[in-house]
Design an enzyme around this catalytic site. Structure first.
Site, PDB file in Angstrom:
ATOM      1  N   TRP A 130      13.476   0.333   1.947  1.00 31.29           N
ATOM      2  CA  TRP A 130      12.343  -0.098   2.782  1.00 31.29           C
ATOM      3  C   TRP A 130      12.561  -1.586   3.079  1.00 31.29           C
ATOM      4  O   TRP A 130      12.806  -2.368   2.152  1.00 31.29           O
ATOM      5  CB  TRP A 130      11.038   0.112   2.007  1.00 31.29           C
ATOM      6  CG  TRP A 130       9.790  -0.250   2.737  1.00 31.29           C
ATOM      7  CD1 TRP A 130       9.459   0.094   4.019  1.00 31.29           C
ATOM      8  CD2 TRP A 130       8.682  -1.002   2.221  1.00 31.29           C
ATOM      9  NE1 TRP A 130       8.210  -0.404   4.331  1.00 31.29           N
ATOM     10  CE2 TRP A 130       7.716  -1.080   3.245  1.00 31.29           C
ATOM     11  CE3 TRP A 130       8.409  -1.612   0.995  1.00 31.29           C
ATOM     12  CZ2 TRP A 130       6.505  -1.736   3.080  1.00 31.29           C
ATOM     13  CZ3 TRP A 130       7.210  -2.266   0.827  1.00 31.29           C
ATOM     14  CH2 TRP A 130       6.259  -2.329   1.860  1.00 31.29           C
ATOM     15  N   ASP A 211       9.053   2.133  -7.142  1.00 32.87           N
ATOM     16  CA  ASP A 211       8.094   2.140  -6.043  1.00 32.87           C
ATOM     17  C   ASP A 211       7.734   3.594  -5.744  1.00 32.87           C
ATOM     18  O   ASP A 211       8.596   4.398  -5.393  1.00 32.87           O
ATOM     19  CB  ASP A 211       8.723   1.475  -4.812  1.00 32.87           C
ATOM     20  CG  ASP A 211       7.730   1.297  -3.677  1.00 32.87           C
ATOM     21  OD1 ASP A 211       6.611   1.846  -3.757  1.00 32.87           O
ATOM     22  OD2 ASP A 211       8.070   0.602  -2.699  1.00 32.87           O
ATOM     23  N   LYS A 246      -0.864   6.565   1.804  1.00 33.95           N
ATOM     24  CA  LYS A 246      -0.416   7.802   2.464  1.00 33.95           C
ATOM     25  C   LYS A 246      -1.107   9.027   1.889  1.00 33.95           C
ATOM     26  O   LYS A 246      -1.572   9.881   2.632  1.00 33.95           O
ATOM     27  CB  LYS A 246       1.093   7.980   2.311  1.00 33.95           C
ATOM     28  CG  LYS A 246       1.873   6.696   2.155  1.00 33.95           C
ATOM     29  CD  LYS A 246       2.409   6.162   3.436  1.00 33.95           C
ATOM     30  CE  LYS A 246       3.111   4.835   3.186  1.00 33.95           C
ATOM     31  NZ  LYS A 246       3.639   4.236   4.364  1.00 33.95           N
TER      32      LYS A 246
HETATM   33  N1  KET Z   1       6.588   1.127  -0.591  1.00 36.64           N
HETATM   34  C1  KET Z   1       7.216   1.923   0.291  1.00 36.64           C
HETATM   35  C2  KET Z   1       8.470   2.597  -0.140  1.00 36.64           C
HETATM   36  C3  KET Z   1       6.674   2.105   1.558  1.00 36.64           C
HETATM   37  O1  KET Z   1       7.309   2.921   2.388  1.00 36.64           O
HETATM   38  C4  KET Z   1       5.489   1.446   1.929  1.00 36.64           C
HETATM   39  C5  KET Z   1       4.970   1.549   3.294  1.00 36.64           C
HETATM   40  C6  KET Z   1       4.866   0.653   0.975  1.00 36.64           C
HETATM   41  C7  KET Z   1       5.438   0.498  -0.273  1.00 36.64           C
HETATM   42  C8  KET Z   1       3.608  -0.082   1.274  1.00 36.64           C
HETATM   43  O2  KET Z   1       2.483   0.638   0.931  1.00 36.64           O
HETATM   44  P1  KET Z   1       1.028   0.023   1.250  1.00 36.64           P
HETATM   45  O3  KET Z   1       0.129   0.723   0.312  1.00 36.64           O
HETATM   46  O4  KET Z   1       0.760   0.309   2.670  1.00 36.64           O
HETATM   47  O5  KET Z   1       1.110  -1.443   0.970  1.00 36.64           O
HETATM   48  N2  KET Z   1       5.702   1.937   4.266  1.00 36.64           N
HETATM   49  C9  KET Z   1       5.353   2.156   5.648  1.00 36.64           C
HETATM   50  C10 KET Z   1       4.476   1.135   6.272  1.00 36.64           C
HETATM   51  C11 KET Z   1       4.954  -0.274   6.167  1.00 36.64           C
HETATM   52  O6  KET Z   1       6.110  -0.575   6.455  1.00 36.64           O
HETATM   53  O7  KET Z   1       4.131  -1.117   5.771  1.00 36.64           O
HETATM   54  C12 KET Z   1       6.652   2.357   6.433  1.00 36.64           C
HETATM   55  O8  KET Z   1       7.745   2.291   5.856  1.00 36.64           O
HETATM   56  O9  KET Z   1       6.580   2.644   7.629  1.00 36.64           O
END
Ligand code: KET
Length: 403
Positions: A130, A211, A246
């Site tokens: 990511w 993660d 998600k």
């Molecule tokens: N870890 C991973 C692996 C991940 O894909 C995301 C979000 C997050 C953490 C962040 O989670 P949050 O609870 O929103 O802080 N991924 C999507 C959104 C982004 O890039 O912020 C994505 O990969 O599209």
């Protein structure tokens, strides 16, 4: 005063998502950001979340400052969901968990904490990972390196190379691992591969930072937590960042948690203290609303089983879309390695499309993928999947079969 402030190049995911919102074409398709859309192309409000929120609103509860570590019921629910109700580490009260601002906040609090206590360590993330992993850890002052992970030729894992690299890391190196539904590739370690890497992490005294942003999108809530639980049981020092963005479809509520598995409950108390100190220095304390909803759903048997079932249906729909895009492509392009659309798991598939091909898809067909070739399968639906498959096929026809 700000003459020397340079323009921000933008973020490869969030800025692209903003470009999508601005695109005036009515037939555009968003397969860029990791968001689950339903078959009508809408962001779902999950039924259990809706009900819990109605109850909360009816109670007209006040909104005090929360403790720096967050809501106690929420933290307990996180521990049970992530580590399992029968976890020995939980029973022994040696996991320090605090509510964070999404999974991103958990990564940030964890990396700031680690930088204070392991200033000379370096971080190792998968190649690829990511995009924001590098940004967050570099932001805390770490040097970020990569370990081999994805095999572009096969659409699978370079496990032997990964293992060899991990075996060569200096003690106290920080190894970022994806618990399930690897972002961006959709390729996970098998349980046997996890079992093979655990002793290496422990013997070499490495710090695993796991993660888990997609619990429930791979196999199910329990199996997706396999790696976290195996690491914990094997006595590997580990941090776990989990996100509810998600699996509760609560992206904007910013709900996540950071857990640190410690040697003893006394150590966990000290670690939690220093984590809350990091929180105080950054944003004082987390917000109330989303966490109250999640604590309510996870703490009520009926709401929880309703949520689990709806999450399973979301997972099932993604699987149907994997098959649909696969057969759509099969009809158009023979002789290509398409099995990755079926084999890769979670929200994403790494299509193997080049940045130029992705640009063409976006500019000519209004289909948005990340320039790395990552496709969010959860953005496909019965109405757009045929169009997307035809668009990809048309782009592929003009380029050699290199995958
Ligand atoms: N870890 C991973 C692996 C991940 O894909 C995301 C979000 C997050 C953490 C962040 O989670 P949050 O609870 O929103 O802080 N991924 C999507 C959104 C982004 O890039 O912020 C994505 O990969 O599209």
């Amino acid at each position: 005063m700000f003459d020397n402030v340079t323009a921000y190049a933008g973020d490869p995911i969030l800025s692209l998502n903003e470009d999508f919102q601005r695109d005036p074409r009515s037939d555009k398709v968003n397969l860029s950001i990791g968001i689950y859309f339903d078959d009508a192309g809408r962001l779902p409000v999950m039924a259990a979340v809706d009900e819990a929120e109605r109850e909360l609103v009816a109670q007209r509860r006040t909104r005090p400052y929360l403790p720096m570590a967050g809501i106690a019921d929420y933290r307990a629910a996180v521990q049970e969901l992530v580590f399992g109700a029968d976890s020995a580490a939980l029973r022994e009260a040696r996991i320090a968990t605090l509510q964070t601002i999404g999974g991103s906040g958990a990564l940030k609090v964890g990396s700031d904490f680690l930088k204070r206590y392991f200033p000379d360590s370096q971080v190792w993330i998968s190649d690829p990972s990511w995009e924001n992993h590098r940004v967050v850890f570099e932001g805390s002052g770490f040097q970020v390196n990569t370990y081999p992970y994805y095999d572009g030729a096969t659409g699978g894992l370079r496990f032997e190379d990964m293992l060899k690299t991990v075996e060569g890391l200096p003690a106290e190196s920080i190894v970022l691992l994806h618990a399930c539904c690897h972002n961006p590739t959709g390729v996970d370690l098998s349980q046997a591969q996890w079992e093979a890497i655990l002793p290496v992490l422990r013997a070499r005294r490495l710090i695993a930072f796991v993660d888990m942003a997609y619990q429930g999108f791979g196999s199910d809530l329990e199996q997706d937590a396999f790696a976290v639980r195996a690491l914990t049981d094997a006595g590997v020092t580990c941090l776990v960042a989990n996100s509810f963005s998600k699996n509760f479809s609560l992206y904007g509520e910013r709900c996540g948690a950071l857990s640190v598995v410690c040697r003893s409950s006394e150590e966990a108390t000290r670690v939690l203290g220093q984590l809350t100190c990091t929180v105080r220095a950054n944003y004082s304390n987390p917000p109330t609303h989303g966490a109250r909803i999640i604590a309510r759903v996870l703490g009520d048997a009926a709401l929880r089983s309703n949520w689990t079932a709806e999450l399973a249906a979301m997972r099932g729909r993604i699987q149907v879309m994997r098959q649909a895009v696969h057969s759509g492509l099969e009809g158009h392009v023979a002789g290509r390695a398409l099995s990755r659309y079926l084999d890769q798991r979670g929200m994403f598939t790494y299509t193997g499309l080049s940045p130029d091909q992705v640009d063409c898809l976006r500019e000519v067909h209004g289909v948005y993928l990340l320039r790395s070739g990552r496709m969010c399968v959860a953005g496909l639906n019965q109405r757009n999947v045929g169009v997307v498959a035809a668009a990809i096929a048309s782009v592929l026809k003009h380029t050699p079969a290199n995958w």
